[in-house]
Design an enzyme around this catalytic site. Structure first.
Site, PDB file in Angstrom:
ATOM      1  N   ARG A 192      45.886  34.292  56.923  1.00 22.51           N
ATOM      2  CA  ARG A 192      46.370  35.641  57.260  1.00 22.51           C
ATOM      3  C   ARG A 192      45.286  36.368  58.041  1.00 22.51           C
ATOM      4  O   ARG A 192      44.111  36.347  57.659  1.00 22.51           O
ATOM      5  CB  ARG A 192      46.714  36.418  55.997  1.00 22.51           C
ATOM      6  CG  ARG A 192      47.875  35.833  55.233  1.00 22.51           C
ATOM      7  CD  ARG A 192      47.974  36.413  53.839  1.00 22.51           C
ATOM      8  NE  ARG A 192      48.118  37.861  53.850  1.00 22.51           N
ATOM      9  CZ  ARG A 192      49.276  38.494  53.962  1.00 22.51           C
ATOM     10  NH1 ARG A 192      50.396  37.801  54.058  1.00 22.51           N
ATOM     11  NH2 ARG A 192      49.340  39.811  53.953  1.00 22.51           N
TER      12      ARG A 192
ATOM     13  N   ASP B  26      61.021  35.264  51.301  1.00 24.36           N
ATOM     14  CA  ASP B  26      59.788  35.861  51.807  1.00 24.36           C
ATOM     15  C   ASP B  26      58.686  34.814  51.696  1.00 24.36           C
ATOM     16  O   ASP B  26      58.844  33.798  51.022  1.00 24.36           O
ATOM     17  CB  ASP B  26      59.459  37.099  50.972  1.00 24.36           C
ATOM     18  CG  ASP B  26      58.179  37.776  51.435  1.00 24.36           C
ATOM     19  OD1 ASP B  26      57.934  37.800  52.649  1.00 24.36           O
ATOM     20  OD2 ASP B  26      57.422  38.276  50.582  1.00 24.36           O
TER      21      ASP B  26
ATOM     22  N   LYS C 246      41.872  49.060  60.838  1.00 21.19           N
ATOM     23  CA  LYS C 246      42.180  47.648  60.663  1.00 21.19           C
ATOM     24  C   LYS C 246      43.699  47.502  60.557  1.00 21.19           C
ATOM     25  O   LYS C 246      44.386  48.351  59.981  1.00 21.19           O
ATOM     26  CB  LYS C 246      41.514  47.088  59.408  1.00 21.19           C
ATOM     27  CG  LYS C 246      41.950  47.736  58.101  1.00 21.19           C
ATOM     28  CD  LYS C 246      41.203  47.154  56.917  1.00 21.19           C
ATOM     29  CE  LYS C 246      41.665  47.816  55.613  1.00 21.19           C
ATOM     30  NZ  LYS C 246      40.928  47.329  54.434  1.00 21.19           N
TER      31      LYS C 246
ATOM     32  N   ASN D 222      59.228  45.455  50.245  1.00 16.36           N
ATOM     33  CA  ASN D 222      59.823  45.190  51.553  1.00 16.36           C
ATOM     34  C   ASN D 222      60.928  44.146  51.491  1.00 16.36           C
ATOM     35  O   ASN D 222      61.592  43.887  52.498  1.00 16.36           O
ATOM     36  CB  ASN D 222      58.741  44.745  52.542  1.00 16.36           C
ATOM     37  CG  ASN D 222      58.024  43.481  52.075  1.00 16.36           C
ATOM     38  OD1 ASN D 222      57.994  43.185  50.890  1.00 16.36           O
ATOM     39  ND2 ASN D 222      57.461  42.745  52.999  1.00 16.36           N
TER      40      ASN D 222
ATOM     41  N   ALA E  79      64.061  22.830  63.652  1.00 22.10           N
ATOM     42  CA  ALA E  79      63.599  24.080  63.048  1.00 22.10           C
ATOM     43  C   ALA E  79      63.535  25.143  64.142  1.00 22.10           C
ATOM     44  O   ALA E  79      62.979  24.906  65.216  1.00 22.10           O
ATOM     45  CB  ALA E  79      62.234  23.900  62.401  1.00 22.10           C
TER      46      ALA E  79
END
Length: 1301
Positions: free
Chosen positions: A717, A540, A683, A916, A853
């Site tokens: 982010r 993650d 949001k 998650n 990649a």
């Protein structure tokens, strides 16, 4: 309705009052009053003693009443399907303003529950449903039927039907309808009664223990076992006893911890007074009082608290690891229950879902007598394991107790995983078992043939009896004789070694995180060696590679980008507001949304600073971002929030909270603004916000999208912010739908999500935010090291593609020399075409691992994982060096891990820190959880937990590689030593007429594994290491030895078995040759076969112990004790055991054996000769291997021993020829003389590397010795014995000049 209210307050229970309420509408229509029908229904459900038996007359009123209720129910269900969607169960809703019109409506045949809807004809489905309901009712009321727990409420008025599913009913201040368990918990594995059966069941699930139990049973058959009746049973009992002692010690610790918890005290309301009871005495329905800084003893429904509006603060660190405070609030209906007398008067019931393991979900309904039903959710639940903070006290009622609490429901162990080494070992055990069966059959047939030939000539042996000639008896005899080819002590040794290896991991100070006081934790010990074989890592991003500590960096509002300054006045954003810029209204709405739309709890310190407690770091960062621009959030109550907007106090009434979920990917808040307008603040991710924008709300769509890409390219982010204005009439209609969904017991989450989708549309885009999540310390170095170790790293994240790529660069996962393939397709056909095209390009290339990649988003991944594309996609991914999956769901993460695990058969590792990530952690061969900011969900579901990603380097490269080497040697050595001894019984059968006669004393056979050779493999499994930890971390290439399973595979296993067979030949026939004349004393005396057996047994013990020393790389004082101590232990046993008889009535044939052994010179001569001769082949092979075919690991270990520079060895090519030439160079530097050899460039790939070498070597001896030495080091080169050699032809390598001086 007035009658209804009066009856409801008349002291009857909640169920009866609801029946009266539901009946009132029918009373008006049928000419009955509400009171009489209330009495009728109460009489039916609770008959007096005189009417307890079946009465025919009472059946007709019940049927008549039931038909009326059914009709009302059908009409109610029909009404709820109409356009108006009126909430069902109007009888339990608060009285409306037009209640006085009810009689007139009732007079026209319309019930109260559907009075707001036009009457319409029932369709066929409704009629069929009515018929079915009639059938169900007659089933419920038939004579002799026991009353079910759902019968009490045939029709539901809480927004769900009684047929929705199973539920729990809890009466308030009254007897419970069902006997519930107490609050005693137990985490122990066994009890006093269940220990023996449970332990034996657990042990005999293993095939090896079943096998040895079978042998022990067969040994009890008279005259079948050649080794006695107890030689297998006693060792088996010893091994089981060791395992039992280990289990008992661990379980006693659990019992003590359980008792400490069960004996804690709590205050319980009992008959109007508070009494102190133990936690274990609580049960469902008890009302208790919990004080500040006290753990909740069970799962409670919050009734009231010492704080205003019945709020309280809890800490759930024991549940999910989150240390931030969370807010809980009681329902307004119970918020005023502040005194004991108020709690005593509480009547009604709670209906809730059955106990489950969902920590963040709860569905229930509170039905107070005479009051409308109220929805109970997770905000009213106080879970066991949480602790009360910043609140003096709370009152709560127990809903789940003991083992039914959510904490205990989540205490299940992770899925059972088996290591690759274990699987391979079991396969080889099956192969050995087949060989054992084959040997038994061969030996049995040989016995028959030998007996047939010698039965007449050797009549004195008594070969004519049935047992001698029976093939079945012979097979059983040899089956018992050869059973020890499979080591009986292997499983218990592996268990103990793995257990101690896990302790080494737990106590490794290098993996201890001091800031969070978090050590590494091995939650299972079955996968220790699997850590050394990892080929793929699935990671993650947020919280795993990054710190998950968010900082607000910038935002985009109305197409303009703003950054925070030192003070709000210095920022351009605030200046635009004060200067009434054309976008000032949008800016103000944006900041209002940031400061209001969240679930953050503010806390003001004594110095005036504001601290925010948030469920996620993102929410805290956004609120702090608004604070930087002068919009300070400082007050929260259950009804409203207050902010300080540039010095102006504003209050927003909170109407509804639509919480964030992983499937929704957004969070919304419906508020009433100070201007008395209703707004929806939303949001979430850009993908879900953009698809919900109104056509007139996309003024800044393109500019914001461009800014989002820029933010993501910087590794930030992002979130999009939007708002919608809601008309009051629209909100009122939607609110009814939302309220109905909020009180549903079944599928509440999906119903709430559907309701949210109705209101979260026609949004107006305001802008976007950018938050920085910094990398954890040491992440780039760790990833670079793991890549050098040959491990492929995949990143599976829910972030935007640009953010993930940027993080890939910053953590050195992607290098600038790499080509990047980006897959962003919107259809299955397009995905198929691009995957096939890239795969063809790779296939045309000769490179096996392309420096490429691959980046793919969640939508394309959905198509790529479909059935027809799955294989092609995985082939493409495996060819790439790095794979990054963006915008993926938790289930997609698990699917990717499962795909690679199944297709490559390589060992996969998944690492994450949040809930998650649990799915992929459990799908991988090895799951690593990080105890991070997102809690302990991932750590609790993992096999190993660490505090930081950088500790993964040491966990794999050091502990993983060491444990793999240790377990491999332990298993191989265990099989080796058993084959060495027990195959000798086969060689002896050749001389014993295949009779099954044993060569060794029976108890020495049984003690071989559990006593005399038990310590060397134990020492190997704990202390063996080929390089130091510093070297393993500094040179990750050393990990490839374990990663490629070089130390334990089918080839290596059978090489060891062949080596053991060869040793058994030497160990039997060399002593046999020395014992041929049977005269081994100077006085000419002789002995029997048992002396021969003890001679061989002694040499086997010495040989296998010396073999352990030969393969040991790391010597400690415990290693010396294990090896030399085992030899001394055998000699001590001989001295003691030779004098047991006649004091004890066994071992009579061993009497005086010590004198016989130690008094003959043949014994001492063979004691030196036999082990040395046996191991001579091993020594020569080891010498040649370490000289010519030396591996990188062995070269590094030797360099460490010499304390030389390891970098020279690491930079040297690893082919055998090249290493041999390098060895000549290193050897020649220490010798006098000169030898010059020039190697020109030739076409072979290997010779091109060495063409530039000019080697000056020094030898002190003759030229012929030089040439022989060179031939030894480089077998490919053919060199003559003359001083000068000109171009001797070789295989791919030419030496132009050879001069010896």
């Amino acid at each position: 309705m007035a009658d209804s209210g009066k009856h409801a307050s008349g002291g009857h229970n909640g169920a009866n009052s609801e029946r009266r309420n539901a009946q009132n509408g029918r009373n008006g229509r049928n000419g009955h009053n509400g009171h009489s029908h209330g009495r009728q229904l109460q009489f039916l459900d609770n008959p007096p003693p005189s009417q307890a038996t079946f009465n025919v007359r009472s059946l007709w009123p019940s049927i008549k009443s039931g038909v009326r209720r059914l009709r009302s129910q059908v009409l109610r269900r029909t009404a709820t399907t109409g356009p108006a969607m009126a909430p069902s169960g109007g009888a339990d809703l608060p009285p409306s303003d037009n209640d006085h019109a009810a009689p007139s409506r009732s007079g026209h045949g319309i019930t109260e529950t559907d009075g707001s809807n036009p009457h319409r004809r029932l369709d066929e489905s409704s009629v069929m449903g009515s018929v079915q309901s009639v059938k169900n009712y007659f089933k419920r009321t038939r004579p002799g039927r026991k009353k079910g727990k759902d019968d009490e409420d045939f029709t539901s008025s809480a927004g769900y039907d009684a047929d929705d599913g199973e539920r729990r009913v809890i009466n308030l201040n009254g007897p419970q309808p069902t006997k519930y368990g107490n609050n005693r918990i137990t985490t122990a594995k066994y009890s006093f009664i269940s220990f023996l059966p449970a332990f034996l069941f657990e042990q005999f699930r293993r095939y090896s223990n079943c096998f040895f139990l079978l042998i022990a049973i067969l040994q009890q058959i008279p005259e079948v076992s050649p080794t006695g009746r107890y030689t297998t049973l006693v060792p088996l009992m010893f091994i089981l006893s060791v395992s039992a002692i280990k289990e008992i010690i661990e379980d006693i610790k659990r019992h003590r911890a359980d008792n400490e918890i069960n004996h804690r005290s709590i205050e319980r309301l009992d008959s109007g007074s508070w009494c102190t009871v133990r936690w274990s005495e609580l049960t469902v329905g008890d009302i208790i009082k919990v004080g500040i800084n006290t753990f909740f003893p069970a799962d409670l429904i919050l009734l009231s608290s010492s704080e205003p509006q019945a709020m309280c603060f809890i800490e759930t660190a024991n549940l999910d690891g989150e240390t931030n405070l969370k807010i809980r609030q009681a329902l307004p209906a119970t918020a005023e229950l502040l005194e004991t007398k108020d709690l005593q008067r509480l009547e009604g019931r709670i209906e809730c879902e059955l106990p489950n393991r969902h920590l963040y979900e709860f569905n229930g309904v509170l039905r107070e007598t005479g009051k409308p039903p109220a929805a109970l959710g997770n905000d009213q639940v106080l879970q066991r394991g949480a602790i009360l903070r910043n609140t003096a006290w709370v009152f709560g009622i127990v809903v789940y107790s003991g083992q039914e609490t959510k904490l205990m429901k989540n205490s299940t162990s992770a899925p059972l995983k088996r290591s690759t080494v274990d699987k391979l070992t079991n396969t080889q055990i099956l192969m050995l078992f087949m060989i054992l069966i084959s040997l038994c059959i061969i030996s049995g047939l040989c016995n028959l043939f030998w007996t047939r030939e010698h039965s007449e000539t050797d009549w004195y042996l008594g070969l004519t009896d049935f047992k001698t000639k029976s093939l079945g008896y012979n097979l059983l005899t040899f089956f018992i004789l050869y059973n020890n080819l499979i080591p009986i002590s292997l499983q218990v040794t592996l268990e103990l070694v793995r257990f101690l290896q896990a302790i080494f991991i737990n106590y490794d100070i290098e993996m201890y995180h001091e800031e969070s006081n978090t050590p590494a934790m091995a939650r299972t010990s079955n996968l220790n060696e699997e850590l050394g074989m990892v080929k793929y890592i699935f990671s993650d991003k947020t919280g795993t590679l990054t710190q998950n500590v968010m900082e607000f960096k910038k935002c985009s509002i109305a197409g303009y980008v703003y950054t925070a300054e030192r003070t709000p006045e210095e920022s351009q954003l605030v200046q635009n507001i004060l200067g009434r810029h054309e976008t000032s209204a949008v800016i103000e709405e944006f900041l209002e949304l940031l400061s209001v739309c969240h679930t953050v709890i503010p806390e003001r310190k004594e110095n005036g600073n504001m601290i925010y407690h948030a469920a996620s770091p993102d929410e805290r960062a956004l609120v702090e971002g608004a604070q930087k621009f002068g919009y300070i959030f400082d007050t929260r109550t259950p009804k409203y929030v207050e902010i300080n907007a540039l010095g102006v106090r504003k209050r927003y009434e909170v109407l509804n909270v639509l919480e964030f979920t992983s499937s929704r990917k957004r969070m919304s808040l419906i508020v009433r603004t100070p201007e008395n307008k209703i707004k929806l603040f939303c949001k979430g991710a850009d993908t879900v916000i953009y698809e919900r924008l109104a056509p007139q709300g996309q003024a800044f769509r393109e500019q914001t999208l461009r800014h989002l890409e820029e933010f993501a390219s910087d590794g930030l982010r992002t979130l999009c912010l939007a708002v919608a204005d809601i008309r009051p009439d629209v909100y009122q209609e939607w609110s009814q739908t939302f309220d109905k969904a909020s009180v549903a017991l079944q599928n509440r989450e999906s119903k709430l999500e559907d309701a949210a989708n109705l209101i979260e549309n026609n949004l107006r885009l305001l802008g976007a935010t950018a938050i920085e999540d910094r990398l954890q310390d040491g992440v780039p170095e760790t990833i670079a090291s793991l890549l050098d170790a040959g491990i492929y790293i995949w990143v599976l994240t829910g972030d935007k593609q640009e953010t993930a790529i940027n993080i890939g660069y910053s953590c050195r996962l992607i290098s600038h020399s790499m080509d990047i393939i980006i897959l962003n397709e919107e259809s299955l056909d397009a995905t198929r075409e691009v995957i096939h095209r890239h795969y063809r390009e790779f296939k045309s290339s000769s490179a096996k691992d392309a420096n490429v990649a691959l980046v793919i988003d969640g939508t394309t991944l959905k198509y790529a994982l479909s059935c027809d594309l799955r294989n092609d996609f995985q082939d493409l991914c495996i060819l790439c060096r790095v794979v990054i999956c963006c915008r993926v769901s938790p289930m997609q993460k698990a699917e990717v891990v499962e795909m690679v695990t199944q297709s490559t058969n390589a060992v996969t590792l998944a690492i994450g820190d949040g809930a998650n990530d649990v799915a992929m952690i459990q799908k991988a061969n090895v799951g690593i959880g990080i105890s991070g900011v997102e809690g302990l969900q991932a750590a609790c579901a993992s096999d190993y937990s660490i505090a930081q990603f950088r500790y993964l380097q040491r966990l794999l490269l050091v502990h993983g590689a060491w444990n793999y080497a240790r377990i491999s040697k332990l298993i191989l050595y265990s099989f080796y030593k058993n084959v060495c001894l027990y195959v000798i019984e086969l060689w002896f059968a050749v001389y014993s007429g295949w009779s099954g006669q044993i060569l060794f004393e029976r108890w020495t056979i049984g003690l071989y594994n559990v006593l005399f050779t038990a310590m060397p493999p134990f020492a190997m499994g704990l202390f063996e290491k080929f390089c130091t930890a510093e070297t393993m971390i500094r040179y990750p290439m050393l990990y490839k030895t374990s990663q490629n399973a070089k130390l334990f595979n089918v080839k290596v296993f059978w090489i060891w078995i062949f080596n053991a067979l060869l040793h058994s030949v030497f160990l039997f026939w060399l002593p046999l040759a020395a014992y041929t004349t049977e005269v081994i004393w100077s006085d000419g005396k002789t002995s029997d076969y048992l002396l021969m057996g003890n001679l061989v047994y002694t040499y086997v013990i010495v040989t296998v112990c010396l073999k352990a020393g030969l393969i040991t790389n790391s010597w400690t004082w415990l290693t010396h004790l294990a090896i030399w101590g085992s030899i001394v232990l055998w000699f001590g046993f001989v001295l003691i055991y030779s004098h047991v008889w006649p004091m004890f009535k066994f071992a009579s044939n061993f009497r005086g054996m010590d004198i016989q052994l130690l008094s003959t010179p043949v014994f001492y001569f063979c004691l030196m000769l036999v082990p040395i001769t046996t191991l001579l082949v091993d020594v020569i092979c080891k010498l040649v291997h370490n000289t010519v075919f030396k591996t990188l690991t062995e070269a590094v270990r030797e360099t460490e021993i010499r304390r030389s520079d390891i970098s020279e060895v690491m930079n040297e090519p690893r082919s055998s020829t090249m290493y041999a030439l390098g060895s000549i160079i290193r050897y020649s530097r220490k010798r006098p003389g000169c030898y010059v050899m020039s190697l020109p460039v030739v076409p072979t790939r290997e010779s091109k590397r060495i063409s530039s070498y000019r080697m000056a070597t020094r030898f002190p001896r003759r030229r012929a010795e030089l040439c022989r030495s060179l031939s030894l080091y480089v077998p490919m080169i053919r060199i003559c014995q003359s001083p000068r050699v000109t171009k001797p032809e070789t295989r791919g390598l030419w030496i132009s000049r050879c001069t010896c001086i």
